[in-house]
Write a protein that holds these residues in place. Sequence first.
Motif, PDB file in Angstrom:
ATOM      1  N   PRO A 187       0.467  -1.081  -0.208  1.00 36.39           N
ATOM      2  CA  PRO A 187      -0.038  -0.298   0.411  1.00 36.39           C
ATOM      3  C   PRO A 187       0.674   1.265   0.060  1.00 36.39           C
ATOM      4  CG  PRO A 187      -0.883  -1.676   1.488  1.00 36.39           C
ATOM      5  CD  PRO A 187       0.461  -2.215   1.064  1.00 36.39           C
ATOM      6  N   ALA A 188       0.027   1.891  -0.650  1.00 39.61           N
ATOM      7  CA  ALA A 188       1.119   3.568  -0.259  1.00 39.61           C
ATOM      8  C   ALA A 188       0.748   4.909  -0.474  1.00 39.61           C
ATOM      9  CB  ALA A 188       1.179   3.504  -2.226  1.00 39.61           C
ATOM     10  N   GLY A 189       1.428   6.114  -0.314  1.00 45.92           N
ATOM     11  CA  GLY A 189       0.135   7.313   0.321  1.00 45.92           C
ATOM     12  C   GLY A 189      -1.398   7.077   0.069  1.00 45.92           C
ATOM     13  N   SER A 190      -1.820   6.818  -1.444  1.00 49.02           N
ATOM     14  CA  SER A 190      -3.325   7.853  -1.475  1.00 49.02           C
ATOM     15  C   SER A 190      -3.554   7.014  -0.640  1.00 49.02           C
ATOM     16  CB  SER A 190      -2.988   7.279  -2.695  1.00 49.02           C
ATOM     17  OG  SER A 190      -2.524   8.367  -3.710  1.00 49.02           O
ATOM     18  N   LEU A 191      -3.741   5.673  -0.438  1.00 51.60           N
ATOM     19  CA  LEU A 191      -4.852   4.058   0.615  1.00 51.60           C
ATOM     20  C   LEU A 191      -4.435   5.348   1.732  1.00 51.60           C
ATOM     21  CD1 LEU A 191      -3.470   0.855  -0.167  1.00 51.60           C
ATOM     22  CD2 LEU A 191      -6.003   1.655  -0.910  1.00 51.60           C
ATOM     23  N   TYR A 192      -3.940   5.778   1.877  1.00 51.68           N
ATOM     24  CA  TYR A 192      -4.089   5.844   3.422  1.00 51.68           C
ATOM     25  C   TYR A 192      -4.270   7.479   3.827  1.00 51.68           C
ATOM     26  CZ  TYR A 192      -0.014   2.844   4.639  1.00 51.68           C
ATOM     27  OH  TYR A 192       0.086   1.852   4.202  1.00 51.68           O
ATOM     28  N   PHE A 193      -4.651   8.908   2.156  1.00 60.42           N
ATOM     29  CA  PHE A 193      -4.989   9.392   2.485  1.00 60.42           C
ATOM     30  C   PHE A 193      -6.864   9.424   2.238  1.00 60.42           C
ATOM     31  CE2 PHE A 193      -1.047  11.486   1.176  1.00 60.42           C
ATOM     32  CZ  PHE A 193      -1.959  13.011   2.109  1.00 60.42           C
ATOM     33  N   GLY A 194      -7.189   8.498   1.796  1.00 64.72           N
ATOM     34  CA  GLY A 194      -8.205   7.363   1.425  1.00 64.72           C
ATOM     35  C   GLY A 194      -8.935   6.720   2.913  1.00 64.72           C
ATOM     36  N   TRP A 195      -8.426   6.167   3.979  1.00 61.91           N
ATOM     37  CA  TRP A 195      -8.968   5.783   4.704  1.00 61.91           C
ATOM     38  C   TRP A 195      -9.152   7.456   5.232  1.00 61.91           C
ATOM     39  CZ3 TRP A 195     -10.409   1.274   4.991  1.00 61.91           C
ATOM     40  CH2 TRP A 195     -10.537   0.078   4.176  1.00 61.91           C
ATOM     41  N   LEU A 196      -7.904   8.149   5.645  1.00 63.98           N
ATOM     42  CA  LEU A 196      -8.317   8.980   6.855  1.00 63.98           C
ATOM     43  C   LEU A 196      -9.226   9.652   6.293  1.00 63.98           C
ATOM     44  CD1 LEU A 196      -7.554  10.422   9.053  1.00 63.98           C
ATOM     45  CD2 LEU A 196      -5.717  11.864   7.505  1.00 63.98           C
ATOM     46  N   GLY A 197      -9.532  10.239   5.389  1.00 66.33           N
ATOM     47  CA  GLY A 197     -10.900  10.941   4.665  1.00 66.33           C
ATOM     48  C   GLY A 197     -12.025  10.095   4.982  1.00 66.33           C
ATOM     49  N   SER A 198     -11.995   9.059   4.767  1.00 64.24           N
ATOM     50  CA  SER A 198     -13.476   8.352   5.270  1.00 64.24           C
ATOM     51  C   SER A 198     -14.165   8.523   6.233  1.00 64.24           C
ATOM     52  CB  SER A 198     -12.764   6.801   4.387  1.00 64.24           C
ATOM     53  OG  SER A 198     -13.110   6.512   3.105  1.00 64.24           O
ATOM     54  N   CYS A 199     -12.809   8.252   7.266  1.00 63.49           N
ATOM     55  CA  CYS A 199     -13.438   8.405   8.675  1.00 63.49           C
ATOM     56  C   CYS A 199     -13.753   9.414   8.463  1.00 63.49           C
ATOM     57  CB  CYS A 199     -12.245   7.794   9.257  1.00 63.49           C
ATOM     58  SG  CYS A 199     -11.275   6.282   9.209  1.00 63.49           S
TER      59      CYS A 199
END
Length: 251
Positions: A187-199
Amino acid sequence: MHTPASMVMGIVFAPLGLVLVFTAAITPQWREGRARLGMAGPGSFLRSGVKGQGMGVRSGSVEALLLLRSDGLWESCLQVEHSELKQCWPVAGPYQRDPRVRLTQGLVLTSLFLCGTGIVLACIGVRCWMDVPLRGVAATGGLLVVMSGLLSLTALGVYTHNLGRLGMADPSQGINNPRFPHLSLHPAGSLYFGWLGSCLQVLGGSALLFSSKRPRCPTCPSCPERPDCPACRSCTEMTNKPDTNVYEVSC
């Protein structure tokens, strides 16, 4: 107007979550992989391309390059690490045709649309320029924001669970090509942005939903059967108290 804290929380978290999910959607760092590419031949294209830039790494008598491959929902990139050599292209081939990638794309787009619509409704419902918020409208916007957060979480879960298998249906093409070095994907950075934004979307939407509960108005001691605020204005026990300010509150 005294805006409820839950409305303030929702109207702040929801747009922030939308920005983070949108950033994740348009960036190509959903998964990354590194591979060391040997350049034994003196006429190698990559060797000639980086000659003079000091990017060759000698391993015994063979030079090697460290390649960084990244994939997103709509774009893939290949870069020689620690250099300016980078090539990006729209996703194509087995990766583009993978049903799990298409499902993720559809869920993310639907999530962005629902979140944007929910934020518009929430802004109309909060009505900071008026004395009375439209709690039902704000709660409807919060429901849409919660749904958008759940959709984006589902999309991220599908992609993360199948991250190493996406686009691998055809072994003769793509990053599984025997002529191309094997990449260990993670996994790369965009996934972490997505997880944070979704929460943040789920939290903000939930706060807007909770703001739909109307505040409890004070009741007149002499007229307990009349809970509406106008009853307070006709209650002598409340209006005749010294040093007491009476405000008209519309619930």
